[in-house]
Design a protein around this motif. Sequence first.
Motif, short mmCIF file in Angstrom:
data_model
loop_
_atom_site.label_atom_id
_atom_site.label_comp_id
_atom_site.label_asym_id
_atom_site.label_seq_id
_atom_site.Cartn_x
_atom_site.Cartn_y
_atom_site.Cartn_z
N LEU A 55 32.23 43.02 41.15
CA LEU A 55 33.07 43.14 42.36
C LEU A 55 32.34 42.56 43.58
O LEU A 55 32.94 41.80 44.36
CB LEU A 55 33.42 44.63 42.59
CG LEU A 55 34.20 44.92 43.86
CD1 LEU A 55 35.60 44.30 43.81
CD2 LEU A 55 34.32 46.44 44.09
N ASP A 56 31.07 42.90 43.74
CA ASP A 56 30.29 42.37 44.88
C ASP A 56 30.29 40.85 44.85
O ASP A 56 30.45 40.20 45.87
CB ASP A 56 28.83 42.85 44.81
CG ASP A 56 28.70 44.27 45.30
OD1 ASP A 56 29.69 44.78 45.87
OD2 ASP A 56 27.62 44.87 45.09
N PHE A 57 30.11 40.28 43.65
CA PHE A 57 30.07 38.83 43.54
C PHE A 57 31.42 38.22 43.93
O PHE A 57 31.49 37.24 44.67
CB PHE A 57 29.68 38.39 42.12
CG PHE A 57 29.55 36.90 42.01
CD1 PHE A 57 28.36 36.28 42.37
CD2 PHE A 57 30.63 36.11 41.62
CE1 PHE A 57 28.24 34.89 42.33
CE2 PHE A 57 30.53 34.72 41.59
CZ PHE A 57 29.32 34.11 41.94
N ILE A 58 32.50 38.84 43.46
CA ILE A 58 33.86 38.34 43.76
C ILE A 58 34.09 38.35 45.26
O ILE A 58 34.59 37.39 45.85
CB ILE A 58 34.90 39.21 43.01
CG1 ILE A 58 34.85 38.92 41.51
CG2 ILE A 58 36.31 39.01 43.56
CD1 ILE A 58 35.66 39.87 40.64
N ASP A 62 34.41 34.61 47.62
CA ASP A 62 35.84 34.25 47.76
C ASP A 62 36.49 33.88 46.44
O ASP A 62 37.18 32.85 46.33
CB ASP A 62 36.01 33.07 48.74
CG ASP A 62 35.59 33.45 50.14
OD1 ASP A 62 35.81 34.62 50.49
OD2 ASP A 62 35.01 32.60 50.84
N ILE A 63 36.25 34.67 45.43
CA ILE A 63 36.86 34.40 44.12
C ILE A 63 38.33 34.79 44.17
O ILE A 63 38.69 35.90 44.57
CB ILE A 63 36.14 35.21 43.00
CG1 ILE A 63 34.66 34.85 42.93
CG2 ILE A 63 36.85 35.01 41.65
CD1 ILE A 63 34.34 33.43 42.51
N ILE A 78 38.09 46.56 33.03
CA ILE A 78 37.69 45.71 34.17
C ILE A 78 38.90 45.24 34.99
O ILE A 78 38.83 45.16 36.22
CB ILE A 78 36.83 44.50 33.71
CG1 ILE A 78 36.34 43.73 34.93
CG2 ILE A 78 37.61 43.53 32.83
CD1 ILE A 78 34.91 43.49 34.97
N THR A 79 40.01 44.98 34.32
CA THR A 79 41.19 44.49 35.03
C THR A 79 41.69 45.54 36.01
O THR A 79 41.95 45.25 37.19
CB THR A 79 42.29 44.10 34.02
OG1 THR A 79 41.75 43.09 33.17
CG2 THR A 79 43.53 43.56 34.71
N ASP A 80 41.81 46.78 35.53
CA ASP A 80 42.29 47.87 36.40
C ASP A 80 41.35 48.03 37.60
O ASP A 80 41.79 48.17 38.74
CB ASP A 80 42.33 49.19 35.64
CG ASP A 80 42.96 49.05 34.26
OD1 ASP A 80 43.96 49.72 33.99
OD2 ASP A 80 42.47 48.23 33.45
N HIS A 87 42.05 42.39 43.70
CA HIS A 87 41.68 41.08 43.16
C HIS A 87 42.56 40.69 41.98
O HIS A 87 43.01 41.55 41.23
CB HIS A 87 40.20 41.07 42.77
CG HIS A 87 39.32 41.34 43.94
ND1 HIS A 87 39.17 40.43 44.95
CD2 HIS A 87 38.60 42.43 44.30
CE1 HIS A 87 38.38 40.93 45.88
NE2 HIS A 87 38.02 42.16 45.52
N LYS A 88 42.77 39.38 41.85
CA LYS A 88 43.63 38.87 40.78
C LYS A 88 42.79 38.63 39.52
O LYS A 88 41.72 38.01 39.59
CB LYS A 88 44.29 37.56 41.24
CG LYS A 88 45.45 37.17 40.39
CD LYS A 88 46.49 36.31 41.12
CE LYS A 88 45.94 35.06 41.73
NZ LYS A 88 46.97 34.13 42.18
N VAL A 89 43.31 39.13 38.38
CA VAL A 89 42.56 39.05 37.12
C VAL A 89 43.46 38.52 36.03
O VAL A 89 44.63 38.91 35.94
CB VAL A 89 42.06 40.46 36.70
CG1 VAL A 89 41.21 40.36 35.43
CG2 VAL A 89 41.28 41.13 37.81
#
Length: 426
Positions: A55-58, A62-63, A78-80, A87-89
């Motif tokens: 999450l921090d990386f995203i 700007d992922i 992870i998606t939930d 964030h979009k997964v």
Amino acid sequence: MNVLLLGSGGREHAMAWSIAKSDKLDKLYIAPGNPGTAQHGTNVDLSLSDFDAILDFIEGNDIELTVVGPEQPLVDGITDFLEEKGHKVFGPSRLAAQLEGSKKFANEFMKENRIPTAEFESYSRGEFDKALKVIKSKDEYPVVLKADGLAGGKGVFICETEEEVENRLNELKESKQFKEAAQKLVVEEFLEGKEASVFVISDGKTARILHYAQDHKRIGEGDTGLNTGGMGAYCPTPVIGNRMLQRVEKEIILPTISAMLLDENPYKGILYCGLMITKEGPKVVEFNCRLGDPEAQAILPSIESDFLELMDAAASEELDQKEVRIDDKYRCCVVLASEGYPVEYEKGKEITGFGDISGDALVFHAGTKSQDGKILTDGGRVLSVVGAGDTLEDSIRNTYQEVDKISFANKYYRSDIGAKGLKHVS
Ligand code: AMP
Ligand code: GLY
């Protein structure tokens, strides 16, 4: 758009290669990736179980889309976790991934929705003796035992005799490796027929077939020896003709996607339908919640549509506006492994010959590492070599020509990838 791809196998190298072709891509990051994925983006040293670090990386980079390669983080939710943070997964939710994460869930779901599959019974960990009694009284072999949870393809046993059933049940009970996976047990009818895999992309409402392939799971030629993650694949497979594909869509894919939606458990992501084409028609052997490895390496180069756009549309619930186009080539993928896989093998052997590979063939990395400017073996399945051709036979010949150009000590591969498809044609 900036994309984060999670995973580090041959499948993820093929996904990175495919994403990198997209006009929509700005930056691609792969976590943790491998030396092959590093050719198409930036590898990032993140653990797939450390959701907070992901999450921090995203948020720091700007992922806009996170693409999940392997099943474990999907089954772990992870998606939930990322969607809750806005964030979009691309990949199913924890509950939807139960189609792979729990054999019991998948079988009960199929039974309830009349999706063709094997007859089955399920048992809790305390009921293994009862399972044995029922199997003994039925006296029908082979019988299939499956650990309920994720077991890396190693939790399925096809037993020919009562004694084998007893041994396998004891193994499941005592094994530390299967402690989590074997909390429950599924006993299935043995399905006879030809196996094939159909890959579907879905946004929860619309489903599109990506492609269909045949895997070679056993280590030895002629499908003998231990099960592996997969020693090779080819596509399309003649085991499924046009009419059979239509039946698979009508009897399996559409009912699955619509029943998941009705159950308020929409399936977004890749649905891998592992099928047995039986005399009565197609039946589901397993569902997986991600692309197959090594099937992905054969099918992704066949997809002419922009794969990143397809995944983004699926994650945004706009797949109805997209079509999947595939080319008319056959592709064959041969896995180069370390001798001894899937049990014990050596690592650290230098790999040479990459520069000799012909222009239209592809080599995807899996168990490799780069060190002092060299590429070394670093796992059981080391590389996948993919070649194309106008016929299945041509694709096989072209692939093995490339296989011969790659060298490393203890290189092992099956020399009969695709042969079962050829048998079917002739
Ligand atoms: P799975 O992990 O459920 O795909 O099982 C691994 C492999 O075991 C499959 O690819 C099949 O070859 C075989 N298998 C699983 N279930 C059955 C079944 N009910 N009948 C026949 N073969 C099966
Ligand atoms: N090749 C089989 C799998 O990915 O499960």
